[in-house]
Motif scaffolding. Sequence first.
Motif, PDB file in Angstrom:
ATOM      1  N   GLU A 135       0.739  -1.101   0.059  1.00 24.64           N
ATOM      2  CA  GLU A 135       0.120  -0.011   0.031  1.00 24.64           C
ATOM      3  C   GLU A 135       1.014   1.086   0.134  1.00 24.64           C
ATOM      4  O   GLU A 135       0.667   2.155  -0.698  1.00 24.64           O
ATOM      5  N   ALA A 136       1.893   1.193   0.810  1.00 25.72           N
ATOM      6  CA  ALA A 136       2.709   2.343   0.913  1.00 25.72           C
ATOM      7  C   ALA A 136       3.508   2.629  -0.583  1.00 25.72           C
ATOM      8  O   ALA A 136       3.814   3.547  -1.115  1.00 25.72           O
ATOM      9  N   GLU A 183       6.921   0.904  -8.236  1.00 26.20           N
ATOM     10  CA  GLU A 183       6.324  -0.268  -9.108  1.00 26.20           C
ATOM     11  C   GLU A 183       6.848  -1.557  -8.351  1.00 26.20           C
ATOM     12  O   GLU A 183       7.826  -1.657  -7.792  1.00 26.20           O
ATOM     13  N   ILE A 184       5.649  -2.290  -8.404  1.00 21.76           N
ATOM     14  CA  ILE A 184       5.804  -3.601  -7.589  1.00 21.76           C
ATOM     15  C   ILE A 184       5.829  -4.965  -8.570  1.00 21.76           C
ATOM     16  O   ILE A 184       4.690  -5.026  -9.431  1.00 21.76           O
ATOM     17  N   GLU A 204      12.053  -9.245  -2.093  1.00 22.18           N
ATOM     18  CA  GLU A 204      11.106  -8.201  -2.502  1.00 22.18           C
ATOM     19  C   GLU A 204      10.678  -7.239  -1.018  1.00 22.18           C
ATOM     20  O   GLU A 204      10.664  -6.065  -1.478  1.00 22.18           O
ATOM     21  N   ARG A 205      10.526  -7.687  -0.171  1.00 18.59           N
ATOM     22  CA  ARG A 205      10.349  -6.873   1.174  1.00 18.59           C
ATOM     23  C   ARG A 205      11.330  -5.975   1.334  1.00 18.59           C
ATOM     24  O   ARG A 205      11.072  -4.695   1.308  1.00 18.59           O
ATOM     25  N   PHE A 206      12.429  -6.411   1.210  1.00 15.94           N
ATOM     26  CA  PHE A 206      13.913  -5.715   1.349  1.00 15.94           C
ATOM     27  C   PHE A 206      13.919  -4.484   0.255  1.00 15.94           C
ATOM     28  O   PHE A 206      14.324  -3.376   0.566  1.00 15.94           O
ATOM     29  N   ARG A 207      13.692  -4.862  -0.983  1.00 19.52           N
ATOM     30  CA  ARG A 207      13.663  -3.910  -2.141  1.00 19.52           C
ATOM     31  C   ARG A 207      12.567  -2.969  -1.904  1.00 19.52           C
ATOM     32  O   ARG A 207      12.853  -1.670  -2.144  1.00 19.52           O
ATOM     33  N   GLU A 208      11.429  -3.154  -1.265  1.00 18.75           N
ATOM     34  CA  GLU A 208      10.350  -2.094  -1.287  1.00 18.75           C
ATOM     35  C   GLU A 208      10.673  -1.294  -0.046  1.00 18.75           C
ATOM     36  O   GLU A 208      10.456  -0.029  -0.183  1.00 18.75           O
ATOM     37  N   VAL A 268      13.843  -0.385   0.831  1.00 18.68           N
ATOM     38  CA  VAL A 268      14.922   0.550   0.316  1.00 18.68           C
ATOM     39  C   VAL A 268      14.354   1.497  -0.703  1.00 18.68           C
ATOM     40  O   VAL A 268      14.522   2.765  -0.616  1.00 18.68           O
ATOM     41  N   GLU A 269      13.325   1.125  -1.537  1.00 22.08           N
ATOM     42  CA  GLU A 269      12.861   2.169  -2.255  1.00 22.08           C
ATOM     43  C   GLU A 269      11.825   3.198  -1.498  1.00 22.08           C
ATOM     44  O   GLU A 269      12.095   4.354  -1.759  1.00 22.08           O
ATOM     45  N   LEU A 270      11.089   2.784  -0.603  1.00 24.37           N
ATOM     46  CA  LEU A 270      10.347   3.821   0.333  1.00 24.37           C
ATOM     47  C   LEU A 270      11.255   4.484   1.095  1.00 24.37           C
ATOM     48  O   LEU A 270      11.146   5.941   1.025  1.00 24.37           O
ATOM     49  N   ALA A 271      12.297   3.842   1.658  1.00 21.36           N
ATOM     50  CA  ALA A 271      13.321   4.880   2.283  1.00 21.36           C
ATOM     51  C   ALA A 271      13.983   5.902   1.117  1.00 21.36           C
ATOM     52  O   ALA A 271      14.402   6.996   1.846  1.00 21.36           O
ATOM     53  N   GLY A 272      14.268   5.795   0.059  1.00 13.12           N
ATOM     54  CA  GLY A 272      15.037   6.313  -0.927  1.00 13.12           C
ATOM     55  C   GLY A 272      14.092   7.613  -1.276  1.00 13.12           C
ATOM     56  O   GLY A 272      14.407   8.677  -1.558  1.00 13.12           O
TER      57      GLY A 272
END
Length: 147
Positions: free
Chosen positions: A113-114, A121-122, A132-136, A138-142
């Motif tokens: 949702e975030a 993009e997921i 995938e959890r880690f990638r998401e 990192v993307e959100l933190a970025g």
Amino acid sequence: MEPVPSGATMWAAAVVLATLVPGLVFYALLRLMPGEDRPRWRIWLANHLERLAARLRHAHRDELPDPFDTLRVQDRLGIVARYVQALEADKRAMARAERIIASQMAYDYLLEEACHLAGVEIPPHAKGDPAERFREEVELAGRGWAW
């Protein structure tokens, strides 16, 4: 030749009509008013009309994410993340594994949702995929998200 109704018969018919017609009119008016036992077709129709109205209202506007939705998701992510950490630290919790798995699934749902709110993009992935959890995360933190 047909028999002509007597005065008593006419009187009885008038009394029946005088009580039946107002009762039926009152019943019809009562059925038009919303109440506890609304028919399903009215609920169905109301839901469809509400969706149509929402579509028409938002047809000409660009949808921007609500900042309060973003704050709500960030807050829930922090709460669920702390809950998972507390479960992992507590070695005596009942049904610990099931609770951790359920909490991680809730965390993954909130991450998706975030990502949707942040425009990340997921790609298709397996449920509970840690990579995938880690990638998401990192993307959100970025993109400035913190929880």
